[in-house]
Scaffold this motif. Structure first.
Motif, PDB file in Angstrom:
ATOM      1  N   GLY A  34     -16.630  -3.108  22.425  1.00 49.15           N
ATOM      2  CA  GLY A  34     -15.601  -2.583  23.321  1.00 49.15           C
ATOM      3  C   GLY A  34     -16.073  -1.412  24.167  1.00 49.15           C
ATOM      4  N   THR A  35     -17.387  -1.228  24.192  1.00 50.42           N
ATOM      5  CA  THR A  35     -17.967  -0.187  25.037  1.00 50.42           C
ATOM      6  C   THR A  35     -18.861  -0.848  26.076  1.00 50.42           C
ATOM      7  OG1 THR A  35     -19.761   0.057  23.436  1.00 50.42           O
ATOM      8  CG2 THR A  35     -17.907   1.603  23.264  1.00 50.42           C
ATOM      9  N   ILE A  47     -17.284  -3.868  34.503  1.00 52.99           N
ATOM     10  CA  ILE A  47     -17.856  -3.225  33.326  1.00 52.99           C
ATOM     11  C   ILE A  47     -18.843  -4.174  32.669  1.00 52.99           C
ATOM     12  CG2 ILE A  47     -17.359  -2.115  31.122  1.00 52.99           C
ATOM     13  CD1 ILE A  47     -16.040  -0.795  33.665  1.00 52.99           C
ATOM     14  N   LEU A  54     -20.622  -5.188  29.460  1.00 50.99           N
ATOM     15  CA  LEU A  54     -20.235  -4.968  28.070  1.00 50.99           C
ATOM     16  C   LEU A  54     -21.427  -4.827  27.135  1.00 50.99           C
ATOM     17  CD1 LEU A  54     -17.380  -7.614  27.984  1.00 50.99           C
ATOM     18  CD2 LEU A  54     -17.125  -5.132  28.213  1.00 50.99           C
ATOM     19  N   ILE A  86     -10.211   1.437  35.676  1.00 51.61           N
ATOM     20  CA  ILE A  86     -10.844   2.520  34.920  1.00 51.61           C
ATOM     21  C   ILE A  86      -9.907   3.712  34.986  1.00 51.61           C
ATOM     22  CG2 ILE A  86     -12.890   3.973  34.663  1.00 51.61           C
ATOM     23  CD1 ILE A  86     -14.393   1.761  36.335  1.00 51.61           C
ATOM     24  N   VAL A 133     -18.281   3.785  29.242  1.00 53.72           N
ATOM     25  CA  VAL A 133     -16.829   3.614  29.123  1.00 53.72           C
ATOM     26  C   VAL A 133     -16.495   2.858  27.840  1.00 53.72           C
ATOM     27  CG1 VAL A 133     -16.341   3.686  31.611  1.00 53.72           C
ATOM     28  CG2 VAL A 133     -16.952   1.512  30.548  1.00 53.72           C
ATOM     29  N   GLU A 134     -15.229   2.975  27.443  1.00 54.05           N
ATOM     30  CA  GLU A 134     -14.722   2.237  26.277  1.00 54.05           C
ATOM     31  C   GLU A 134     -13.387   1.601  26.648  1.00 54.05           C
ATOM     32  OE1 GLU A 134     -14.195   5.092  23.153  1.00 54.05           O
ATOM     33  OE2 GLU A 134     -12.668   6.217  24.252  1.00 54.05           O
ATOM     34  N   ILE A 135     -13.085   0.519  25.954  1.00 49.24           N
ATOM     35  CA  ILE A 135     -11.869  -0.229  26.265  1.00 49.24           C
ATOM     36  C   ILE A 135     -10.648   0.486  25.672  1.00 49.24           C
ATOM     37  CG2 ILE A 135     -11.805  -1.757  24.226  1.00 49.24           C
ATOM     38  CD1 ILE A 135     -11.330  -4.090  26.302  1.00 49.24           C
ATOM     39  N   PHE A 169      -6.046  -4.842  28.959  1.00 48.88           N
ATOM     40  CA  PHE A 169      -7.192  -3.950  28.775  1.00 48.88           C
ATOM     41  C   PHE A 169      -7.456  -3.115  30.011  1.00 48.88           C
ATOM     42  CE2 PHE A 169      -9.861  -6.549  31.458  1.00 48.88           C
ATOM     43  CZ  PHE A 169      -9.374  -7.836  31.265  1.00 48.88           C
ATOM     44  N   ARG A 170      -7.894  -1.904  29.722  1.00 52.16           N
ATOM     45  CA  ARG A 170      -8.436  -1.015  30.745  1.00 52.16           C
ATOM     46  C   ARG A 170      -9.639  -0.352  30.110  1.00 52.16           C
ATOM     47  NH1 ARG A 170      -2.718  -0.106  31.158  1.00 52.16           N
ATOM     48  NH2 ARG A 170      -1.920  -0.840  33.135  1.00 52.16           N
ATOM     49  N   PHE A 171     -10.405   0.409  30.894  1.00 57.59           N
ATOM     50  CA  PHE A 171     -11.529   1.158  30.345  1.00 57.59           C
ATOM     51  C   PHE A 171     -11.372   2.624  30.737  1.00 57.59           C
ATOM     52  CE2 PHE A 171     -13.133  -3.071  30.001  1.00 57.59           C
ATOM     53  CZ  PHE A 171     -14.011  -3.055  28.916  1.00 57.59           C
ATOM     54  N   ARG A 172     -11.907   3.500  29.900  1.00 63.85           N
ATOM     55  CA  ARG A 172     -11.915   4.932  30.215  1.00 63.85           C
ATOM     56  C   ARG A 172     -13.280   5.502  29.869  1.00 63.85           C
ATOM     57  NH1 ARG A 172      -7.963   6.606  25.221  1.00 63.85           N
ATOM     58  NH2 ARG A 172      -9.464   6.211  23.564  1.00 63.85           N
TER      59      ARG A 172
END
Ligand SMILES: [Zn+2]
Length: 146
Positions: A66-67, A95, A97, A111, A125-127, A139-142
């Motif tokens: 998830g990163t 992203i 993965l 993001i 980033v991570e989910i 899902f989004r990433f940050r």
């Protein structure tokens, strides 16, 4: 509800099919899984019915950490629909993965929790999951804090 930097969830009527069901089942548990071709090892995300490399049908679902890293992105500053008035500016990116290097699984996602002025390609980033129903989480990433 809208907030700056966050593209609103519009998946209020979940609709899955046999090809994507394992992904959405894992999503509500906060797990990221992706289908990998059992013949050639290519990840297929989103899942087409046959492998675009070897035309094999069978897949195995692999759990991913998830990163990942920002492969590409854009910053949307102009709201293309009224529902996005509160969201701009927001970042949308591709992203790459972790756990899929060399076998190509990338996800397009919003993001969030980032400064769109300092976001860069290669940022880690991570989910993050937003539950929209009992059957689906979006899902989004940050960014992962350094
Ligand atoms: Zn294949």
């Amino acid at each position: 509800m809208s907030e700056q930097g966050v593209f609103p969830s519009i998946l209020t009527q979940p609709s899955t099919d046999d090809a994507s069901r394992p992904f959405w089942e894992a999503s509500v548990e906060g797990r990221l899984v992706a289908p990998r071709c059992t013949n050639c090892g290519t990840f297929r995300l989103p899942p087409p019915p046959i492998c675009f490399v070897c035309q094999h049908r069978d897949v195995e679902w692999m759990e991913l950490p998830g990163t990942g890293a920002v492969y590409s992105f854009t910053v949307v500053r102009h709201p293309l629909a009224k529902m996005l008035n509160e969201s701009v500016p927001y970042a949308a990116g591709v992203i790459e993965l972790d756990g899929t290097q060399g076998a190509g699984a990338r996800m397009i996602a919003n993001i969030v929790e980032c400064n769109v002025e300092t976001l860069r390609i290669g940022d880690r980033v991570e989910i993050v999951w937003e539950h929209v129903s009992d059957e689906m989480a979006v899902f989004r990433f940050r960014p992962i804090p350094a």
